[in-house]
Scaffold this active site. Structure first.
Site, PDB file in Angstrom:
ATOM      1  N   TYR A 141     -16.785  44.186   4.222  1.00 61.44           N
ATOM      2  CA  TYR A 141     -18.019  44.186   3.936  1.00 61.44           C
ATOM      3  C   TYR A 141     -18.714  45.381   4.379  1.00 61.44           C
ATOM      4  O   TYR A 141     -19.743  45.735   3.496  1.00 61.44           O
ATOM      5  CB  TYR A 141     -18.666  43.080   4.721  1.00 61.44           C
ATOM      6  CG  TYR A 141     -20.248  42.802   4.166  1.00 61.44           C
ATOM      7  CD1 TYR A 141     -20.533  42.124   2.946  1.00 61.44           C
ATOM      8  CD2 TYR A 141     -21.263  42.737   4.982  1.00 61.44           C
ATOM      9  CE1 TYR A 141     -21.797  42.062   2.512  1.00 61.44           C
ATOM     10  CE2 TYR A 141     -22.454  42.606   4.654  1.00 61.44           C
ATOM     11  CZ  TYR A 141     -22.800  42.021   3.459  1.00 61.44           C
ATOM     12  OH  TYR A 141     -24.074  41.816   3.004  1.00 61.44           O
ATOM     13  N   TYR A 146     -11.890  38.877   2.613  1.00 58.97           N
ATOM     14  CA  TYR A 146     -12.679  40.048   3.412  1.00 58.97           C
ATOM     15  C   TYR A 146     -13.311  39.660   4.722  1.00 58.97           C
ATOM     16  O   TYR A 146     -13.308  38.825   5.001  1.00 58.97           O
ATOM     17  CB  TYR A 146     -13.489  40.653   2.215  1.00 58.97           C
ATOM     18  CG  TYR A 146     -14.865  40.039   2.282  1.00 58.97           C
ATOM     19  CD1 TYR A 146     -15.903  40.374   3.021  1.00 58.97           C
ATOM     20  CD2 TYR A 146     -15.046  38.886   1.404  1.00 58.97           C
ATOM     21  CE1 TYR A 146     -17.133  39.647   3.216  1.00 58.97           C
ATOM     22  CE2 TYR A 146     -16.487  38.096   1.420  1.00 58.97           C
ATOM     23  CZ  TYR A 146     -17.280  38.427   2.190  1.00 58.97           C
ATOM     24  OH  TYR A 146     -18.442  37.934   2.071  1.00 58.97           O
ATOM     25  N   CYS A 147     -13.347  40.789   5.466  1.00 64.26           N
ATOM     26  CA  CYS A 147     -14.099  40.498   6.669  1.00 64.26           C
ATOM     27  C   CYS A 147     -15.039  42.005   6.942  1.00 64.26           C
ATOM     28  O   CYS A 147     -15.594  42.154   5.894  1.00 64.26           O
ATOM     29  CB  CYS A 147     -12.803  40.632   8.008  1.00 64.26           C
ATOM     30  SG  CYS A 147     -11.853  42.091   7.992  1.00 64.26           S
ATOM     31  N   LYS A 148     -14.939  42.405   8.057  1.00 62.19           N
ATOM     32  CA  LYS A 148     -15.877  43.592   8.262  1.00 62.19           C
ATOM     33  C   LYS A 148     -15.430  44.687   7.917  1.00 62.19           C
ATOM     34  O   LYS A 148     -16.212  45.521   7.082  1.00 62.19           O
ATOM     35  CB  LYS A 148     -16.244  43.446   9.899  1.00 62.19           C
ATOM     36  CG  LYS A 148     -17.277  44.447  10.252  1.00 62.19           C
ATOM     37  CD  LYS A 148     -17.786  44.391  11.593  1.00 62.19           C
ATOM     38  CE  LYS A 148     -18.723  45.667  12.047  1.00 62.19           C
ATOM     39  NZ  LYS A 148     -20.014  45.950  11.309  1.00 62.19           N
TER      40      LYS A 148
END
Length: 120
Positions: A113, A84-86
């Site tokens: 996130y 996952y990332c932003k």
């Protein structure tokens, strides 16, 4: 008679393979905390973003690091990896990179996130 039999056999083979594969992406909001305990959770945001908040037990490897591929070498290629990332863009790219390196079970957590924080 031969053609329909080959077609049927091919269809059955495809269906049986599809049922055993790990999905390639899921909304991050659909993942339970218990499920996250049984996977490698990879956060590909920058260390600064990670320091502002992250999922428990996640490993932070910055997608923008030039040695990203070398940093992930410590992860077993047979493990299930949730990345996952932003918001989902970097994690999708990281997923493709990991798959090209031979990682078999890489799931992109869509929404990132930001979506996870909104769900809380």
């Amino acid at each position: 008679m031969k053609y329909p039999m080959i077609l049927l056999l091919s269809l059955l083979l495809n269906l049986s393979c599809a049922q055993t594969q790990t999905p390639t992406s899921r909304p991050i909001t659909s993942v339970s905390a218990d499920e996250l305990k049984n996977v490698v959770l990879l956060d590909v945001r920058t260390p600064e973003e990670y320091a502002q908040g992250h999922l428990d037990n996640s490993l932070n490897i910055n997608w923008f690091d030039t040695d990203f591929a070398q940093q992930v070498e410590g992860i077993d290629k047979d493990e299930i990896i949730y990345v996952y990332c932003k918001v989902g863009g970097r994690s999708a790219k990281a997923q493709q990179k990991l798959q090209s390196l031979g990682y078999k079970n890489v799931v992109n957590l869509e929404g990132g996130y930001d979506a996870y924080k909104q769900k809380k």
